[in-house]
Design a protein around this motif. Structure first.
Motif, short mmCIF file in Angstrom:
data_model
loop_
_atom_site.label_atom_id
_atom_site.label_comp_id
_atom_site.label_asym_id
_atom_site.label_seq_id
_atom_site.Cartn_x
_atom_site.Cartn_y
_atom_site.Cartn_z
N LEU A 208 -3.15 5.27 -4.55
CA LEU A 208 -1.66 4.90 -3.88
C LEU A 208 -1.99 3.37 -3.04
O LEU A 208 -1.08 2.64 -3.63
CB LEU A 208 -1.60 5.54 -2.59
N ILE A 209 -3.04 2.55 -3.52
CA ILE A 209 -3.32 1.26 -2.66
C ILE A 209 -3.83 0.02 -3.74
O ILE A 209 -4.34 0.48 -4.92
CB ILE A 209 -3.79 1.36 -1.82
N GLY A 210 -3.17 -0.86 -3.98
CA GLY A 210 -3.62 -2.08 -4.56
C GLY A 210 -4.69 -2.43 -4.26
O GLY A 210 -5.79 -2.46 -5.59
N LYS A 211 -5.46 -2.73 -3.05
CA LYS A 211 -6.44 -2.87 -2.67
C LYS A 211 -7.26 -2.04 -2.68
O LYS A 211 -7.51 -1.59 -1.43
CB LYS A 211 -6.22 -3.89 -1.55
N LYS A 212 -7.49 -1.42 -3.56
CA LYS A 212 -8.83 -0.14 -3.45
C LYS A 212 -9.69 -0.04 -2.25
O LYS A 212 -9.99 0.82 -1.53
CB LYS A 212 -9.33 0.36 -4.76
N ASP A 213 -10.54 -1.62 -1.82
CA ASP A 213 -11.33 -1.40 -0.98
C ASP A 213 -11.04 -1.72 0.43
O ASP A 213 -11.66 -0.77 1.81
CB ASP A 213 -12.01 -2.76 -0.74
N ARG A 214 -9.44 -0.81 0.65
CA ARG A 214 -9.22 -0.53 1.54
C ARG A 214 -9.03 0.71 1.68
O ARG A 214 -8.21 1.58 2.98
CB ARG A 214 -7.97 -1.96 1.80
N ALA A 215 -9.82 1.43 1.31
CA ALA A 215 -9.55 2.99 1.46
C ALA A 215 -10.70 3.00 2.50
O ALA A 215 -11.48 3.86 2.14
CB ALA A 215 -9.72 3.55 0.57
N LEU A 216 -10.60 2.24 3.64
CA LEU A 216 -11.55 2.97 4.60
C LEU A 216 -11.84 4.13 5.16
O LEU A 216 -10.65 4.66 5.40
CB LEU A 216 -11.72 1.54 6.04
N VAL A 265 19.97 -5.15 6.52
CA VAL A 265 18.89 -3.98 5.55
C VAL A 265 17.87 -5.76 4.97
O VAL A 265 18.35 -6.47 4.39
CB VAL A 265 19.18 -2.98 4.94
N ALA A 266 16.09 -5.34 5.29
CA ALA A 266 15.91 -5.40 4.92
C ALA A 266 14.67 -5.33 3.79
O ALA A 266 14.73 -3.86 4.21
CB ALA A 266 14.77 -6.77 5.70
N ILE A 267 13.96 -5.95 2.83
CA ILE A 267 13.05 -4.70 2.02
C ILE A 267 11.83 -5.49 1.87
O ILE A 267 11.89 -6.66 1.64
CB ILE A 267 13.88 -4.21 0.61
N LEU A 268 10.40 -4.62 2.05
CA LEU A 268 9.39 -5.67 2.10
C LEU A 268 8.88 -4.69 1.07
O LEU A 268 8.99 -2.75 0.64
CB LEU A 268 8.56 -5.28 3.52
N TRP A 269 7.91 -5.38 0.13
CA TRP A 269 7.64 -4.94 -1.13
C TRP A 269 6.07 -5.18 -1.55
O TRP A 269 6.09 -6.31 -2.31
CB TRP A 269 8.07 -4.18 -2.45
N GLY A 270 5.31 -3.96 -1.52
CA GLY A 270 4.02 -4.64 -2.45
C GLY A 270 4.21 -4.59 -3.94
O GLY A 270 4.37 -3.72 -4.84
N GLU A 271 4.08 -5.69 -4.11
CA GLU A 271 4.59 -6.72 -5.76
C GLU A 271 3.61 -5.88 -6.76
O GLU A 271 3.30 -5.70 -7.80
CB GLU A 271 3.93 -8.04 -5.38
N GLU A 272 2.06 -4.98 -6.51
CA GLU A 272 1.63 -4.47 -7.52
C GLU A 272 1.21 -2.87 -7.06
O GLU A 272 0.39 -2.23 -7.61
CB GLU A 272 -0.40 -4.49 -7.20
N ASP A 273 2.59 -2.44 -6.88
CA ASP A 273 2.65 -1.18 -6.39
C ASP A 273 3.38 0.03 -7.82
O ASP A 273 4.46 -0.41 -8.27
CB ASP A 273 4.53 -0.74 -5.24
N THR A 274 2.12 0.48 -7.46
CA THR A 274 2.60 1.44 -9.13
C THR A 274 3.01 2.53 -8.55
O THR A 274 3.39 3.43 -9.83
CB THR A 274 1.71 1.85 -9.81
N LEU A 299 -0.57 -6.58 -3.09
CA LEU A 299 -0.49 -5.39 -2.31
C LEU A 299 0.18 -4.19 -3.31
O LEU A 299 1.01 -4.28 -3.91
CB LEU A 299 -0.02 -5.02 -0.99
N GLY A 300 0.07 -2.82 -2.90
CA GLY A 300 0.05 -2.07 -3.41
C GLY A 300 1.59 -1.35 -2.50
O GLY A 300 2.36 -1.74 -1.74
N HIS A 301 1.02 0.47 -2.57
CA HIS A 301 2.22 0.92 -2.04
C HIS A 301 1.87 1.43 -0.29
O HIS A 301 3.19 1.55 -0.30
CB HIS A 301 2.37 2.68 -2.35
N ILE A 302 0.90 0.85 -0.06
CA ILE A 302 0.78 0.77 1.11
C ILE A 302 0.36 -0.53 2.28
O ILE A 302 -0.46 -0.51 2.27
CB ILE A 302 -0.49 2.10 1.60
N PRO A 303 1.64 -1.14 2.23
CA PRO A 303 0.58 -2.84 2.58
C PRO A 303 0.65 -2.82 4.25
O PRO A 303 -0.28 -3.59 4.10
CB PRO A 303 2.56 -3.70 2.10
#
Length: 322
Positions: A208-216, A265-274, A299-303
């Motif tokens: 789910l995440i762009g930074k894989k090393d953050r699957a801590l 309304v504001a939208i925050l979005w991980g640029e690398e979200d797949t 960042l991906g889907h869980i910024p």
């Protein structure tokens, strides 16, 4: 010779099928043995239960009681504790943070009904019980559906809406749940192979995440903790049926309804979200009358866990504008 090959192939296929069935049955049985804990054993002491007409909701609050409320909706298979660094940062900035567990995840009761309308009504009851002033509503991923539904159906509850990598399903054609998932035992097997299987948690988080090393390990443990509650697999299997459909009665599933959403309304979005690619953010931006879009580079889907500082800085900035 050909007959022997056919018989051998048929035997091999039968053995493989039996092994597959046996493995699946063993995993489902393992889930039953694993899910034996009670809420009092696992829930953090920082939270409390709030009674609603649709079951009790587990809530974690932090910050000044007189501060502007910020309500945090988590995504699929998560719960309020995954917002921990955001909770602390918002509270330090003077906000009254209300992070809740959307059932069947986390430590809320699991009443069996999980449409967006149900979830929005449930959270409305929570905010009424807490005597909360109009709040900034923050919805992440699948939780953005319930967050948007709350803002649409109970506009008096919201002073602003922030959508984070929102999985609203607006770019896909509406559809009912597939017939294959109608039997609950099928859904229980799928859940026992994924959401409630501790061996799968880190793999799913990394996907789910762009930074894989953050699957801590700390995040893996947070995600796994509530799945040890009694009956987690069958309870989440009930929710799965809602998840795979389009929730056709939800206002937030109607593209035309977004033009009538008269609040900032504001939208925050991980640029690398797949998972929910940024094209969905652009589509959502076009539907809304007043909106600011912030893309979070790398960042991906869980910024909020991939780069907490970047995410929390961006969130505080858009909240200030709201």
């Amino acid at each position: 010779m050909i007959a022997k090959i056919v018989r051998w192939s048929a035997t091999a296929l039968l053995v493989l099928c039996l092994l597959l069935v046996g493995t699946i049955a063993a995993l489902r049985l393992a889930a039953s043995f694993r899910e034996t804990a009670d809420r009092d054993e696992l829930a953090p002491p920082s939270g409390h239960l709030v009674a609603t007409r649709r079951g009790r909701v587990f809530v974690q609050e932090k910050g000044a009681a007189e501060g502007v409320p910020v309500v945090l909706f988590h995504g699929t298979a998560a719960w309020s504790e995954l917002w921990r660094q955001t909770i602390d940062r918002l509270a330090a900035a003077g906000f009254h943070v209300i992070a809740l567990d959307l059932p069947p995840f986390g430590f809320s009761d699991r009443p069996g009904r999980y449409t967006r309308r149900d979830q929005a009504a449930r959270v409305n009851d929570v905010l009424m019980a807490l005597h909360a002033a109009p709040a900034i509503i923050v919805g992440h991923s699948f939780g953005a559906g319930a967050a948007t539904e709350l803002a649409m159906r109970f506009p008096e509850r919201a002073r602003g809406l922030v959508l984070v990598d929102a999985a609203l399903g607006l770019t896909a054609p509406p559809a009912d749940p597939p017939w294959l998932l109608e039997p609950k035992w099928v859904r229980e097997i799928l859940v026992s192979l994924t959401v409630t299987d501790p061996l799968a948690t880190r793999f799913l988080l990394r996907s789910l995440i762009g930074k894989k090393d953050r699957a801590l390990p700390q995040y893996v443990e947070i995600l796994q903790r509530p799945t040890r509650l009694r009956n987690s697999t069958p309870d989440i299997a009930d929710w799965l049926y809602y998840f795979v459909g389009s929730d056709l009665l939800a206002e937030s599933a109607d593209r035309k309804a977004y033009a009538r959403l008269h609040l900032p309304v504001a939208i925050l979005w991980g640029e690398e979200d797949t998972i929910t690619p940024r094209d969905q953010a652009r589509d959502l931006q076009a539907l809304l009358p007043v909106v600011a879009l912030t893309l979070l580079p790398g960042l991906g889907h869980i910024p909020q866990i991939e780069d907490p500082d970047m995410f929390n800085d961006a969130l505080l900035k858009v909240i200030a504008k709201l």
